[in-house]
Scaffold this active site. Structure first.
Site, PDB file in Angstrom:
ATOM      1  N   CYS A 106       0.869  -1.180   0.000  1.00 15.66           N
ATOM      2  CA  CYS A 106       0.000   0.000   0.000  1.00 15.66           C
ATOM      3  C   CYS A 106       0.905   1.229   0.000  1.00 15.66           C
ATOM      4  CB  CYS A 106      -0.859  -0.044   1.266  1.00 15.66           C
ATOM      5  SG  CYS A 106      -1.882   1.407   1.528  1.00 15.66           S
ATOM      6  N   CYS A 158      -0.880   3.833  -6.467  1.00 11.16           N
ATOM      7  CA  CYS A 158      -1.768   3.145  -5.532  1.00 11.16           C
ATOM      8  C   CYS A 158      -1.909   1.714  -6.045  1.00 11.16           C
ATOM      9  CB  CYS A 158      -3.126   3.845  -5.512  1.00 11.16           C
ATOM     10  SG  CYS A 158      -4.412   2.941  -4.635  1.00 11.16           S
TER      11      CYS A 158
HETATM   12  N1  DGL Z   1      -3.858   0.364  -2.133  1.00 10.93           N
HETATM   13  C1  DGL Z   1      -3.647   1.564  -1.373  1.00 10.93           C
HETATM   14  C2  DGL Z   1      -2.415   2.303  -1.869  1.00 10.93           C
HETATM   15  O1  DGL Z   1      -1.614   1.709  -2.543  1.00 10.93           O
HETATM   16  C3  DGL Z   1      -4.894   2.307  -1.333  1.00 10.93           C
HETATM   17  C4  DGL Z   1      -4.821   3.601  -0.659  1.00 10.93           C
HETATM   18  C5  DGL Z   1      -5.811   3.930   0.391  1.00 10.93           C
HETATM   19  O2  DGL Z   1      -6.357   3.059   1.034  1.00 10.93           O
HETATM   20  O3  DGL Z   1      -6.002   5.115   0.560  1.00 10.93           O
HETATM   21  O4  DGL Z   1      -2.163   3.444  -1.597  1.00 10.93           O
END
Ligand code: DGL
Length: 259
Positions: free
Chosen positions: A73, A183
């Site tokens: 993430c 993301c």
């Molecule tokens: N998959 C997360 C990332 O890479 C999602 C971001 C979030 O939850 O705000 O940032």
């Protein structure tokens, strides 16, 4: 210790895009994936909340005896990984938007970056962009609402197409030739980005780099699982297991866990 699992966590289902790269490069490693979907998105929550959630996920993976953790993430990496590295002794691998290769290779001298607010406003993101922004225009765009739609399984919805068109417009006007996906949810939208962007725009994400870095660290720490036997990966979510199941082509069981 080498027989223990690699733990992976994300604010939701997006990190499965990283898990796929890991599974391809390290097929004999055990993997345990945590999707904290009930708390997605992390982006708008603020640094302290993101740190607290990252600690919660880490503790759970440590209870499951993981030997290394991949923070799949961008938002959790940019806001919490330095603290996790200080607090725990096992190695952590993080993910950051691939600004460097985009900035170094851009011919139009304009690149786009689509990420969450939590990533775009983080200190780590600013440090990286300032290193590579010399002579390059970086069009930053917050992907507000995208993670929520993916978490609801609405990847191919009209709502999604409209959001993407809005977010890509300023980038196209600036004549970008690279779109950086900041993301881990966004690689699932690559077919849509290809449709919406001119052909010369290259789309890059950091999934493969994270898998390679994980392998390098496992080797260095002598943690590679040397048993040439495939293990079934374990997936846990505190959200809707069906969304995750379909992103994984209905190939694996997804367990609901209240965490
Ligand atoms: N998959 C997360 C990332 O890479 C999602 C971001 C979030 O939850 O705000 O940032």
């Amino acid at each position: 210790m080498s027989k223990q699992a690699i733990g992976i966590f994300d604010s939701g289902v997006g990190g499965t895009s990283i898990w796929k790269e890991l599974y391809q490069l390290l097929p004999y490693e055990k993997t345990i994936y945590l999707a904290d979907s009930i708390n997605a998105p992390y982006g708008p929550k603020g640094k302290q909340a993101i740190i607290d959630l990252s600690i919660k996920n880490t503790e759970l993976l440590l209870e499951k005896n993981c030997k290394l953790i991949v923070v799949a993430c961008n938002t959790a990496t940019t806001n919490a990984i330095s603290l996790l590295r200080k607090k725990y002794t096992i190695p952590f691998i993080g993910i950051e938007p691939a600004i460097k290769p985009a900035a170094l290779n851009s011919k139009t001298k304009a690149i786009g970056i689509l990420a969450t607010k939590g990533t775009l406003t983080s200190k780590l993101f600013h440090t990286t962009t300032s290193l590579y922004s010399n002579g390059i225009r970086i069009i930053e765009q917050e992907g507000e609402g995208i993670v929520e739609l993916i978490e609801k399984g609405k990847i191919n919805s009209l709502e999604m197409t409209l959001l993407l068109k809005t977010y890509l417009k300023p980038m196209q006007e600036a004549n970008i030739d690279y779109l950086v996906l900041g993301c881990t949810h966004y690689p699932y939208l690559i077919p849509q980005f290809i449709k919406l962007l001119p052909k010369h725009v290259k789309i890059i994400d950091s999934g493969e780099a994270v898998a390679k870095q994980t392998k390098a660290v496992l080797k260095k720490e002598q943690l590679i699982n040397d048993l040439a036997k495939k293990n079934d990966p374990l997936f846990y979510t505190n959200g809707n297991p069906d969304v995750m199941k379909s992103l994984l082509n209905n190939t694996f069981n997804i367990n609901y866990l209240d965490f």
